[in-house]
Design an enzyme around this catalytic site. Structure first.
Site, PDB file in Angstrom:
ATOM      1  N   SER A   1      10.538  47.420  -6.849  1.00  0.00           N
ATOM      2  CA  SER A   1      12.036  47.732  -7.059  1.00  0.00           C
ATOM      3  C   SER A   1      12.786  47.599  -5.874  1.00  0.00           C
ATOM      4  O   SER A   1      12.405  47.642  -4.979  1.00  0.00           O
ATOM      5  CB  SER A   1      12.133  49.178  -7.571  1.00  0.00           C
ATOM      6  OG  SER A   1      11.066  49.323  -8.760  1.00  0.00           O
TER       7      SER A   1
ATOM      8  N   GLN B   1       3.403  49.846  -3.027  1.00  0.00           N
ATOM      9  CA  GLN B   1       4.072  48.411  -3.702  1.00  0.00           C
ATOM     10  C   GLN B   1       5.362  48.417  -3.395  1.00  0.00           C
ATOM     11  O   GLN B   1       6.297  49.277  -3.201  1.00  0.00           O
ATOM     12  CB  GLN B   1       3.808  48.577  -5.299  1.00  0.00           C
ATOM     13  CG  GLN B   1       2.683  48.527  -5.701  1.00  0.00           C
ATOM     14  CD  GLN B   1       2.281  48.730  -7.367  1.00  0.00           C
ATOM     15  OE1 GLN B   1       3.157  49.607  -7.737  1.00  0.00           O
ATOM     16  NE2 GLN B   1       1.792  47.943  -8.062  1.00  0.00           N
ATOM     17  N   GLY B   2       6.129  47.049  -3.007  1.00  0.00           N
ATOM     18  CA  GLY B   2       7.268  46.652  -2.825  1.00  0.00           C
ATOM     19  C   GLY B   2       7.691  45.770  -4.158  1.00  0.00           C
ATOM     20  O   GLY B   2       7.886  44.660  -4.078  1.00  0.00           O
TER      21      GLY B   2
ATOM     22  N   GLU C   1      -9.581  50.465 -15.133  1.00  0.00           N
ATOM     23  CA  GLU C   1      -9.404  52.160 -14.936  1.00  0.00           C
ATOM     24  C   GLU C   1      -8.692  52.631 -16.063  1.00  0.00           C
ATOM     25  O   GLU C   1      -7.565  52.230 -16.418  1.00  0.00           O
ATOM     26  CB  GLU C   1      -8.424  52.341 -13.725  1.00  0.00           C
ATOM     27  CG  GLU C   1      -8.162  53.542 -13.406  1.00  0.00           C
ATOM     28  CD  GLU C   1      -9.285  54.402 -13.074  1.00  0.00           C
ATOM     29  OE1 GLU C   1     -10.014  53.880 -12.406  1.00  0.00           O
ATOM     30  OE2 GLU C   1      -9.140  55.633 -13.380  1.00  0.00           O
TER      31      GLU C   1
END
Lengths: 357, 385
Positions: free
Chosen positions: B132, B129-130, B247
């Site tokens: 922060s 994930q990009g 999930e």
């Protein structure tokens, strides 16, 4: 999987809560604070009517035949109102013992509330880790020795007593029985020393069979503490929203918010552990019920005094006064911490469970 | 109240247990699927991941069409318990599987679902994930990496940080600012990009443990097609924060992991003799271990409340917001307990690493302080300061 009370149990809780907040609020508690027998006949009669005394009595003995999950509902509510009725001693302790030892006549009178019972199993020079080696002796059917920290002994008609070769039943006013109340900081709860001097008693069964009584008491007291902690949290939360300093509610300060968030966290953890323990006592193997009971009592003893202390802190100077109610909850949490053994006892029992087995 | 698992979940447990007995090899057992993975281990883990995927045991909560079993919460918990019991590593792509895939399933085009989900499941493609940035941590919505529309493309410039698995990743779910004039949550879009695209520079970030667990990612005039957009333009915040994930095993993994550590510490203490006596006869050691054990068991109790709620179809309640805070505190407690029990030996090997690693638990995924703010405002209803 279900970790909450059922709809019926919640309805029962709501009616109890309504009764206790209408008839037994803090002003009732304050009137009876430090009385030797702090509950009233009216209170006891109402609890009988709501089924509290019959809850754990088997159906064949005239009771409701319910379990610790149902009793958990009662204990949480009594804790929320720091109620002085001897429910833990009589409806959990003595009733469980009477059921285990098949004292059927007594069970009927415990169920209808005409008699109040208690259990005497602690001694001055012992922790509960060695309750199975009592110092109270028995000779020709007569008890000699002293039990301490006996819950609600002053209100009791009968006592179950652990002695060298078994468990005995004796009337509180029998010859050779002296009951001396102990004053503790929590004036909403009563304990006493009970001295036996050649007191004739009836043997009802073996010591080993008494173990579930202690587990049920640990969990019952923990449920009471959860109720008190919830109210300590709720009361200080409401105060933090109303009380203004520097022109804003003190609850808008992050330092205060984090105190309350942490208290909430401790309360939620305790609730989770308590509900599991209630269920385990009813439906799991005895060994697992014991483990769950010790876990929740150890947690309550370790963490709840802090919850009460933080609640007092949030009230600032008002929290240290007699006038505000917050000290009532704090005191209830202190007695819940230490009665029936503090964290020294129950962490050691956990060590035995986790390390030695 | 009823803490028993349903019979179907117990039947699934037997099935999982049998499969693991047959398929889990010593080479795979005990490997860590997170953090700084050695290249050789990565190959082994990829093979294991593929085997799990073929058995549909990677993301069992996923719909069957994407390679899952449409499994309920209790089956997920059972799988997690059985994997922990035998030390079987989980799949390589936990972030992709748990956090990115639900957004693709909800907002993705048919092409995006077809292209990305299966290789993510099999471990063939690793995702990061990009989110922060150096100036957008807890306040993520203030992110500044820009994507400007140019013909059929977006052109991306900026910097991301704390990208778990970033240096292994084949693809990235990237949050970018596409409308700088909109209020901060409203001008963000979500892109799915190939990490081999020219202009992307990945630098592994070494943590205080010495491991290369994260990366920093730099974007300089990176050109991606508009088909990289996931969901509507300027609604990337909603897309990325999609909480429709089914999930729930992650809750169980928290207590399973920390309780396994506590059991390991107890075993280690039991194996030691100090001053001529078994270490576990020392009352201080007993008390510290008992407290850690108690807190681990309470973590399970709190987790079970969340799991039961999810299994019964209730929306996540107050308890789910505190599961994480409780867990981080218990991780800290276990690390401190290892020091109290093992003395200077806790400066070495796995307990030394663990002492350092656990500092991250109260920072990553929302610091304890931010979580307390959330509890105070949203659960307790306290006013904003």
């Amino acid at each position: 999987m279900e970790t909450n009370y059922s709809a019926e149990q919640q309805a029962f809780r709501d009616s109890l809560r309504r009764y206790l907040s209408d008839k037994c609020d803090q002003s009732f508690i304050r009137e009876n604070w430090d009385e030797v027998v702090p509950h009233t006949e009216e209170l006891w009669g109402n609890l009988v009517e709501m089924g509290v005394t019959a809850l754990l009595v088997p159906e064949q003995s005239g009771g409701l035949g319910m379990g610790m999950v149902d009793m958990g509902v009662v204990m949480e509510e009594l804790g929320r109102r720091v109620n002085p009725a001897p429910v833990l001693a009589s409806c959990v302790g003595a009733t469980s013992a009477a059921a285990i030892y098949h004292c059927n006549d007594l069970l009927a009178t415990l169920a209808d509330g005409s008699k109040i019972g208690t259990v005497a199993f602690e001694e001055a020079d012992k922790t509960l880790l060695s309750w199975q080696q009592p110092g109270v002796s028995i000779k020709s059917g007569k008890l000699n020795g002293t039990k301490v920290r006996v819950l609600d002994a002053m209100a009791a008609d009968v006592l179950f007593v652990t002695a060298a070769d078994g468990v005995y039943l004796i009337a509180a006013d029998a010859d050779g029985v002296t009951i001396e109340a102990t004053e503790i900081v929590d004036g909403s709860r009563r304990i006493a020393d009970v001295v036996f001097e050649d007191a004739a008693a009836e043997k009802v069964g073996e010591l080993a069979d008494f173990a579930p009584v202690i587990d049920r008491l640990l969990v019952g007291l923990s449920a009471d503490a959860l109720g008190a902690a919830e109210m300590a949290l709720f009361t200080s939360l409401e105060y933090a929203k109303e009380r203004e300093q520097f022109g804003v509610p003190v609850g808008s300060f992050q330092a205060v918010q984090h105190m309350l968030a942490e208290m909430f966290q401790q309360v939620e953890m305790a609730k989770a552990g308590l509900h599991y323990a209630l269920w385990a006592l009813d439906d799991a193997e005895a060994e697992e019920g014991h483990r769950a009971a010790v876990l929740i009592k150890a947690f309550i003893a370790e963490e709840f005094p802090h919850v009460g202390a933080e609640a007092v802190q949030i009230f600032g100077g008002a929290g240290f006064t007699w006038e505000y109610d917050i000290h009532l909850f704090y005191k209830r949490l202190l007695s819940a911490e230490l009665l029936l053994g503090g964290s020294d006892v129950w962490l050691e029992e956990l060590a035995r469970i986790a390390i030695d087995r | 109240m009823d803490y028993r698992y349903p019979p179907e979940a117990e039947a699934f447990r037997q099935q999982v247990r049998g499969w693991l007995e047959e398929n889990l090899t010593d080479e795979v057992k005990g490997l860590d699927n997170r953090g700084d993975i050695e290249p050789d281990d990565l190959l082994i883990l990829k093979g294991w991941n593929k085997k799990l995927a073929e058995e549909r045991m990677v993301a069992i909560s996923w719909p069957e069409e994407f390679g899952g079993r449409a499994a309920g919460v209790m089956d997920q918990v059972v799988l997690a318990e059985e994997m922990h019991r035998v030390g079987a590593p989980g799949p390589l792509n936990p972030i992709g599987l748990n956090n990115i895939a639900p957004s693709i399933m909800t907002y993705g085009t048919e092409e995006q679902k077809e292209q990305y989900l299966k290789p993510m499941l099999s471990g063939e493609h690793i995702w990061c994930q990009g989110f922060s940035e150096p100036e957008a941590g807890s306040d993520l919505a203030s992110l500044r990496t820009r994507a400007v529309e140019d013909g059929d493309d977006f052109v991306i410039n900026g910097q991301k940080v704390w990208n778990t698995l970033g240096h292994y990743a084949d693809y990235c779910e990237l949050l970018v600012r596409t409308d700088p004039d909109a209020p901060k949550h409203a001008g963000i879009s979500c892109l799915l990009i190939d990490m081999k695209t020219p202009g992307i520079d990945v630098r592994p970030l070494t943590t205080m443990t010495g491991a290369k667990e994260f990366a920093e990612i730099f974007f300089e005039d990176v050109r991606v097609p508009k088909s990289a957009l996931l969901g509507p333009l300027n609604q990337g915040w909603m897309v990325a924060m999609n909480t429709l994930s089914n999930e729930r095993a992650g809750i169980a993994n928290l207590h399973l992991g920390v309780r396994r550590k506590i059991a390991g510490l107890i075993d280690e203490a039991k194996s030691r003799v100090v001053d001529g006596k078994p270490l576990t006869e020392n009352p201080v050691v007993r008390s510290r271990l008992a407290k850690a054990y108690m807190m681990g068991e309470m973590q399970k109790a709190v987790g079970d409340v969340s799991i039961a709620g999810a299994a019964n179809g209730e929306p996540p309640g107050a308890e789910s917001s505190i599961v994480k805070i409780c867990w981080t505190e218990i991780e800290h407690l276990v690390a401190e307990t290892s020091a109290a029990v093992l003395g200077a030996d806790a400066l070495t090997d796995r307990w030394g690493d663990n002492r350092l690693y656990t500092r991250a638990t109260s920072i990553a995924g929302g610091t304890t302080q931010v979580n307390r703010n959330i509890v105070a405002r949203r659960v307790l209803g306290l006013p904003k300061g």
